[in-house]
Design an enzyme around this catalytic site. Sequence first.
Site, mmCIF file in Angstrom:
data_model
loop_
_atom_site.group_PDB
_atom_site.id
_atom_site.type_symbol
_atom_site.label_atom_id
_atom_site.label_comp_id
_atom_site.label_asym_id
_atom_site.label_seq_id
_atom_site.Cartn_x
_atom_site.Cartn_y
_atom_site.Cartn_z
ATOM 1 N N SER A 174 19.421 -7.932 -8.920
ATOM 2 C CA SER A 174 18.250 -7.907 -9.801
ATOM 3 C C SER A 174 18.341 -8.838 -11.008
ATOM 4 O O SER A 174 17.372 -9.495 -11.343
ATOM 5 C CB SER A 174 17.992 -6.487 -10.312
ATOM 6 N N GLU A 208 0.838 -1.208 0.000
ATOM 7 C CA GLU A 208 0.000 0.000 0.000
ATOM 8 C C GLU A 208 0.870 1.254 0.000
ATOM 9 O O GLU A 208 0.544 2.251 -0.643
ATOM 10 C CB GLU A 208 -0.904 0.014 1.239
ATOM 11 N N HIS A 243 3.179 -9.913 -9.606
ATOM 12 C CA HIS A 243 4.632 -10.122 -9.629
ATOM 13 C C HIS A 243 5.325 -9.077 -8.757
ATOM 14 O O HIS A 243 6.169 -9.379 -7.923
ATOM 15 C CB HIS A 243 5.148 -10.043 -11.070
ATOM 16 N N SER A 244 4.948 -7.824 -8.972
ATOM 17 C CA SER A 244 5.516 -6.718 -8.192
ATOM 18 C C SER A 244 4.519 -5.570 -8.284
ATOM 19 O O SER A 244 3.451 -5.710 -8.903
ATOM 20 C CB SER A 244 6.860 -6.268 -8.781
HETATM 21 C C1 LIG Z 1 18.378 -11.426 -16.700
HETATM 22 C C2 LIG Z 1 17.012 -10.871 -16.403
HETATM 23 N N1 LIG Z 1 16.030 -10.961 -17.344
HETATM 24 C C3 LIG Z 1 14.803 -10.451 -17.079
HETATM 25 C C4 LIG Z 1 14.553 -9.852 -15.880
HETATM 26 C C5 LIG Z 1 13.160 -9.275 -15.615
HETATM 27 N N2 LIG Z 1 12.477 -10.111 -14.622
HETATM 28 C C6 LIG Z 1 12.474 -9.780 -13.315
HETATM 29 S S1 LIG Z 1 11.663 -10.890 -12.388
HETATM 30 C C7 LIG Z 1 11.270 -11.833 -13.718
HETATM 31 C C8 LIG Z 1 10.472 -13.108 -13.551
HETATM 32 C C9 LIG Z 1 11.187 -14.158 -12.767
HETATM 33 O O1 LIG Z 1 10.344 -15.222 -12.497
HETATM 34 P P1 LIG Z 1 10.696 -16.337 -11.463
HETATM 35 O O2 LIG Z 1 12.158 -16.652 -11.527
HETATM 36 O O3 LIG Z 1 9.763 -17.458 -11.658
HETATM 37 O O4 LIG Z 1 10.473 -15.651 -10.030
HETATM 38 P P2 LIG Z 1 9.108 -15.117 -9.389
HETATM 39 O O5 LIG Z 1 8.996 -13.657 -9.728
HETATM 40 O O6 LIG Z 1 8.018 -15.946 -9.906
HETATM 41 O O7 LIG Z 1 9.297 -15.279 -7.902
HETATM 42 C C10 LIG Z 1 11.774 -11.272 -14.891
HETATM 43 C C11 LIG Z 1 11.596 -11.846 -16.234
HETATM 44 C C12 LIG Z 1 15.605 -9.753 -14.948
HETATM 45 N N3 LIG Z 1 15.457 -9.211 -13.764
HETATM 46 N N4 LIG Z 1 16.817 -10.277 -15.225
#
Ligand SMILES: Cc1ncc(C[n+]2csc(CCOP(=O)(O)OP(=O)(O)O)c2C)c(N)n1
Length: 444
Positions: free
Chosen positions: A192, A106, A334-335
């Site tokens: 990240s 929030e 997701h975020s």
């Molecule tokens: C190398 C890279 N590619 C793309 C991203 C963008 N990104 C951030 S989180 C995410 C999804 C990751 O999914 P998962 O590993 O299943 O973790 P969850 O969010 O489901 O916990 C992506 C594609 C990133 N941070 N780093």
Amino acid sequence: MALKTGASFVRLNSLRQAVRLLSTHTRPEIQNGGKQAGFPGAKAAYVTQMKFLNENSYEPIPIYRVMENNGEIIDKREEPNIENETLVSMYKTMVQLSQMDKIMYESQRQGRISFYMTNYGEEGVQLGSAAALLPQDLCYLQYREAGVLLYRGVTVTEMINQCYGNCEDPSKGRQMPVHYGSSQRNIVTISSPLATQMPQAVGSAYAFKRMPNNDRCVICYFGEGAASEGDAHAAFNFAATLDCPVILLWCVLFSSQILRQVRNNGYAISTPSSEQYRGDGIGARGPAMGLHTLRVDGTDTLAVYNAVRSARDIAVGQNKPVLIEAMCYRVGHHSTSDDSSAYRSLEEIDKWNKEESPISKFKSYLERRGLWDDEADKACQKEARSTVLKTMQEAEKKKKPHWKEMLEDVYYDMPPNLQKQMREMENHLKKYGEHYPLNQYQSE
Ligand SMILES: Cc1ncc(C[n+]2csc(CCOP(=O)(O)OP(=O)(O)O)c2C)c(N)n1
Ligand SMILES: [Mg+2]
């Protein structure tokens, strides 16, 4: 503490073992009197019947669980021997985590912080694993494991200071919110770019292995989306190949002590697991790459606890890498940058939130054991909420780090180009400082 668990880890070192798993009617006739061929790359039998294997050639890896959804233990022999105080502390951490998630989410919506990620639906994976580790174990997190930090003793204050990027944030406002770390608690700061932590974790495990009388393991958390990164495969392979003492003697020196815990929560942002991989999930890669492997119900905190405890024994006791695939569901977006209603139905979320909530299941288990009731729950929720609100208000009042911090700590000796930028910024602020909110920043 002796652990009673029947969780069996799967390891397939050769095609021969894989062929054994095929049902009898599909098994090709073995030639050469059953003698194995001795190729350096495969010790396997010869056959004359050509048969391609695919994902349907094997039974899917089963999902280990201990509790029913109502908290009832399915097989008493699998109930872990956890002290009452620890069980309650695990549950209280779940409550603290969910209150923090609610309020911090929030707070981003109100523009008070720039970003946040919730942990809803994954509390069982986080608390079950954290409780099974020892304080000396080194943790590499992805970003959705705030419960692990809390359980290991990182305070709500430390975490909220990080999210606010104030002068008490150890990363001095240079990281995005939720990129926590704590050297004191053996938690490596979150990166990240996905999968960064995976080869690093293997490297740390290798270093531990080489230390005399080592009693530490490394745990590396990653999502099923991160498991699609090239670094994930490199990490799997290094963990396995540098730890195969039975086949190559010299490898004893290089073997690593590592637990890798994949959180398969169904989504990588908007990409569902069904589009992320073919075959039997991330777990199936483990035996194929020579890793002890277990698939566990990540909504069952006790099952995760047993899995990680046993995996820790294998990692530290036998110097073997272990892969655990914890099945769960990402209940939240997701975020704060995501709106998941664009790619999944509310019914789907509702089902997982209501019927499969790891917090409710664990609470029911505590209630059955007479350790918890509604009154205790109300008081706990209230206290957790007020801790977060109070801490947030304090964090907001703290000054931001000095602006010079943004150029420091990257290099041991600041290179000339950064020194030049620093001087330019200084001159700029001397001239135009009144146009910036400098009173909100620490001064020299
Ligand atoms: C190398 C890279 N590619 C793309 C991203 C963008 N990104 C951030 S989180 C995410 C999804 C990751 O999914 P998962 O590993 O299943 O973790 P969850 O969010 O489901 O916990 C992506 C594609 C990133 N941070 N780093
Ligand atoms: Mg995911």
